[in-house]
Scaffold this active site. Structure first.
Site, PDB file in Angstrom:
ATOM      1  N   CYS A 250     -25.139 -50.458 -11.508  1.00  0.00           N
ATOM      2  CA  CYS A 250     -26.385 -51.166 -11.205  1.00  0.00           C
ATOM      3  C   CYS A 250     -26.799 -52.070 -12.374  1.00  0.00           C
ATOM      4  CB  CYS A 250     -27.488 -50.184 -10.814  1.00  0.00           C
ATOM      5  SG  CYS A 250     -28.902 -50.991  -9.999  1.00  0.00           S
TER       6      CYS A 250
ATOM      7  N   HIS B 169     -24.926 -47.848  -6.336  1.00  0.00           N
ATOM      8  CA  HIS B 169     -24.993 -46.557  -7.016  1.00  0.00           C
ATOM      9  C   HIS B 169     -23.971 -45.604  -6.397  1.00  0.00           C
ATOM     10  CE1 HIS B 169     -28.703 -46.955  -9.473  1.00  0.00           C
ATOM     11  NE2 HIS B 169     -29.022 -47.866  -8.558  1.00  0.00           N
TER      12      HIS B 169
ATOM     13  N   GLU C 110     -23.242 -42.634  -7.281  1.00  0.00           N
ATOM     14  CA  GLU C 110     -23.768 -41.263  -7.273  1.00  0.00           C
ATOM     15  C   GLU C 110     -24.711 -41.014  -6.100  1.00  0.00           C
ATOM     16  OE1 GLU C 110     -26.975 -43.539  -9.438  1.00  0.00           O
ATOM     17  OE2 GLU C 110     -24.802 -43.662  -9.204  1.00  0.00           O
TER      18      GLU C 110
END
Length: 214
Positions: A83, A192, A194
């Site tokens: 990001c 992202h 994750e």
């Protein structure tokens, strides 16, 4: 056992990144480093980031992370940007009236704009939610990830895909932009991983296994 270092420069909740890494690499050591000294002996480096670019740059420079990152780039160590961690590697950003960034990649980060349309429909900024990523190149970081997989995005600024030799993945949101860029031992994503379910976890697993070569 590898030492995977996540740089903590005060921008964003890093625990979700660390938690995801521990799931895909349970035998490895995951370290949140607030100083270059804590990153010593790293085998892999992750540069995350959430927030305004000026604050991110100040937070990154203050503890001495710029020389650390430069050394890691030169050493060939696998590096993952996430990001704003990707955007600070660009030449500049239009955010906060214009901010000089690290210049590892020559492209700027640009504002989507307030009048963003796609197929006659007004698009909200920030770009927030799931979007498909088209893989622009064959790369080890895309291993076992289906082309066109959906990843999770939250951003108001983007890196153009046009005339960008570093592009590894492309997404459309009123304009085509770089969902991922790469050069040598660096791979960085606007999304992202994750927060991107199975595809994101696979990308993190690929990073843990990647030797830093294309």
């Amino acid at each position: 056992m590898q030492k995977i270092v996540v740089l903590d420069y005060g921008m964003g909740n890093l625990h979700s990144v660390a938690s995801a890494l521990q799931k895909v690499a349970p035998a490895d050591e995951v370290v949140l480093a607030t100083t270059p000294e804590q990153a010593e002996g790293a085998d892999r480096l992750i540069v995350p980031g959430v927030g305004a670019i000026r604050d991110c740059m100040e937070g990154f420079i203050r503890p001495g992370f710029v020389p650390l990152l430069n050394r890691c780039v030169e050493s060939g160590m696998p590096i993952l940007g996430i990001c704003v961690g990707m955007q600070i590697m660009m030449a500049s950003s239009e955010e906060n009236g214009g901010v000089d960034c690290l210049g590892i990649f020559p492209q700027p980060a640009k504002f989507f704009g307030k009048d963003l349309y796609e197929n006659g429909q007004h698009l909200k900024v920030p770009h927030m939610g799931w979007n498909r990523v088209q893989q622009a190149i064959d790369h080890p970081m895309w291993r076992n990830i289906e082309n066109g997989s959906r990843f999770y995005f939250v951003h108001s600024y983007y890196v153009p895909a046009e005339d960008n030799e570093a592009v590894a993945g492309i997404t459309d949101y009123g304009v085509q932009f770089a969902a991922a860029v790469t050069h040598n031992n660096i791979f960085a994503t606007q999304f992202h991983p994750e927060k991107s379910a199975d595809a994101g976890m696979q990308l993190l697993k690929n990073f843990v296994d990647w030797n830093g070569a294309a």
